[in-house]
Design a protein around this motif. Sequence first.
Motif, PDB file in Angstrom:
ATOM      1  N   ASP A   1      42.586  26.225  -6.231  1.00 43.26           N
ATOM      2  CA  ASP A   1      41.256  26.645  -6.671  1.00 43.26           C
ATOM      3  C   ASP A   1      40.402  27.194  -5.538  1.00 43.26           C
ATOM      4  O   ASP A   1      39.184  27.354  -5.703  1.00 43.26           O
ATOM      5  N   VAL A   2      41.003  27.499  -4.416  1.00 37.94           N
ATOM      6  CA  VAL A   2      40.261  28.094  -3.293  1.00 37.94           C
ATOM      7  C   VAL A   2      40.958  29.352  -2.789  1.00 37.94           C
ATOM      8  O   VAL A   2      40.348  30.421  -2.684  1.00 37.94           O
ATOM      9  N   SER A   3      42.250  29.243  -2.457  1.00 35.45           N
ATOM     10  CA  SER A   3      42.963  30.348  -1.790  1.00 35.45           C
ATOM     11  C   SER A   3      43.413  31.431  -2.769  1.00 35.45           C
ATOM     12  O   SER A   3      44.582  31.819  -2.800  1.00 35.45           O
ATOM     13  N   ASP A   4      42.454  31.942  -3.538  1.00 35.63           N
ATOM     14  CA  ASP A   4      42.762  33.024  -4.474  1.00 35.63           C
ATOM     15  C   ASP A   4      42.538  34.373  -3.787  1.00 35.63           C
ATOM     16  O   ASP A   4      42.056  34.413  -2.643  1.00 35.63           O
ATOM     17  N   PRO A   5      42.873  35.487  -4.421  1.00 39.15           N
ATOM     18  CA  PRO A   5      42.709  36.786  -3.756  1.00 39.15           C
ATOM     19  C   PRO A   5      41.299  37.080  -3.241  1.00 39.15           C
ATOM     20  O   PRO A   5      41.164  37.626  -2.139  1.00 39.15           O
TER      21      PRO A   5
ATOM     22  N   PHE B   1      39.026  34.999  -2.056  1.00 39.29           N
ATOM     23  CA  PHE B   1      38.825  34.223  -0.827  1.00 39.29           C
ATOM     24  C   PHE B   1      39.731  34.732   0.281  1.00 39.29           C
ATOM     25  O   PHE B   1      39.310  34.862   1.440  1.00 39.29           O
ATOM     26  N   ARG B   2      40.966  35.036  -0.062  1.00 35.57           N
ATOM     27  CA  ARG B   2      41.890  35.548   0.961  1.00 35.57           C
ATOM     28  C   ARG B   2      41.380  36.860   1.548  1.00 35.57           C
ATOM     29  O   ARG B   2      41.573  37.132   2.742  1.00 35.57           O
ATOM     30  N   ALA B   3      40.726  37.675   0.730  1.00 30.77           N
ATOM     31  CA  ALA B   3      40.227  38.966   1.213  1.00 30.77           C
ATOM     32  C   ALA B   3      39.241  38.791   2.363  1.00 30.77           C
ATOM     33  O   ALA B   3      39.334  39.477   3.392  1.00 30.77           O
ATOM     34  N   VAL B   4      38.310  37.844   2.226  1.00 34.10           N
ATOM     35  CA  VAL B   4      37.313  37.677   3.285  1.00 34.10           C
ATOM     36  C   VAL B   4      37.907  36.971   4.501  1.00 34.10           C
ATOM     37  O   VAL B   4      37.475  37.188   5.633  1.00 34.10           O
TER      38      VAL B   4
END
Length: 329
Positions: free
Chosen positions: A21-25, A27-30
């Motif tokens: 519930d955190v390391s989604d696309p 979040f990964r982008a930033v």
Amino acid sequence: MVKIGNIELGDFPLLLAPMEDVSDPPFRAVCKENGADLMYTEFISSEGLIRNAAKSVQKLDIYDYERPIGIQIFGDKIDSMREAAAIAEEADPEIIDINYGCPVKKVACKGAGAGILLDLPKMQEMTAEIVKQVNKPVTVKTRLGWDDSTIKIQEVAKRLQDVGIQALSIHGRTRKQMYKGVANWDYIAEVKNDPSIHIPIFGNGDIDSPEKALEYKNKYGVDGIMIGRAAIGYPWIFNEIKHYIATGEKLAAPDLAERVAIAKKHLAFSIEWKGEKKGIFEMRRHYTNYFKGIYNFKPYRTRLVEGNSYQEVLDTLDEVNEVLAADLA
């Protein structure tokens, strides 16, 4: 140069941990924009993948600007994990990662995640089958053991290396500890310093500042560091650590305008990927961290977590930038 297979990651790579519930696309982008060298997806249920469950399949979404990236899978059935690894490979990540570290009850107590640390022969067999199944490099993330009486991380590392994994990330806590107490990196160092271990060893747990990252790099000798909770709402940590290791100087913390800009970017991608309603809702968990320590932010946080339209949230963020910046001047 640290390498996983043929993937070059630099001299001391910083990895973004796979966090449910955190390391989604979005979040990964930033995080990628701010210096993460290798990132992993949220962990994906092998049973969900082989049954084509929408939530599991959506987690396979990866984008070219994220590369190199690993897709992480978990499960307790060898056949299902082998089949899920094949499905994950079709999404064309650089790496297939196996979760042998998740401590939550509904995963670990069913023999998946950290639960498999109670059955090392099964762990070894499952890993061997996945390595044989895919052509991509296979990596593993794990913990020290189930509890203090079952810490066999050196044996784990050797067993996994023997069947062909190409890197190992170790969280310096047991399953029983969950996320409490202090991560014990002495065990991680023992694995890294074992002359029979030749794959990269990445340490994970409690790295929340550039100073600690450099201290642990020098003290424990790991090949790189995996960062999890410290990156939530603070993706700048990756570049801050890199700069500090290279120069011994600390970068200035992001100012309010930078925080607002990244929050806006994160929000926009969240809506693009999930739709407006879900994107706005799931972004709410990040605002406290993005604006941690900012004077008089609390009333704006309330408005951000209650806002139901994209424009409403954008207007609040613009007001944060204008009003609080004036207060801070």
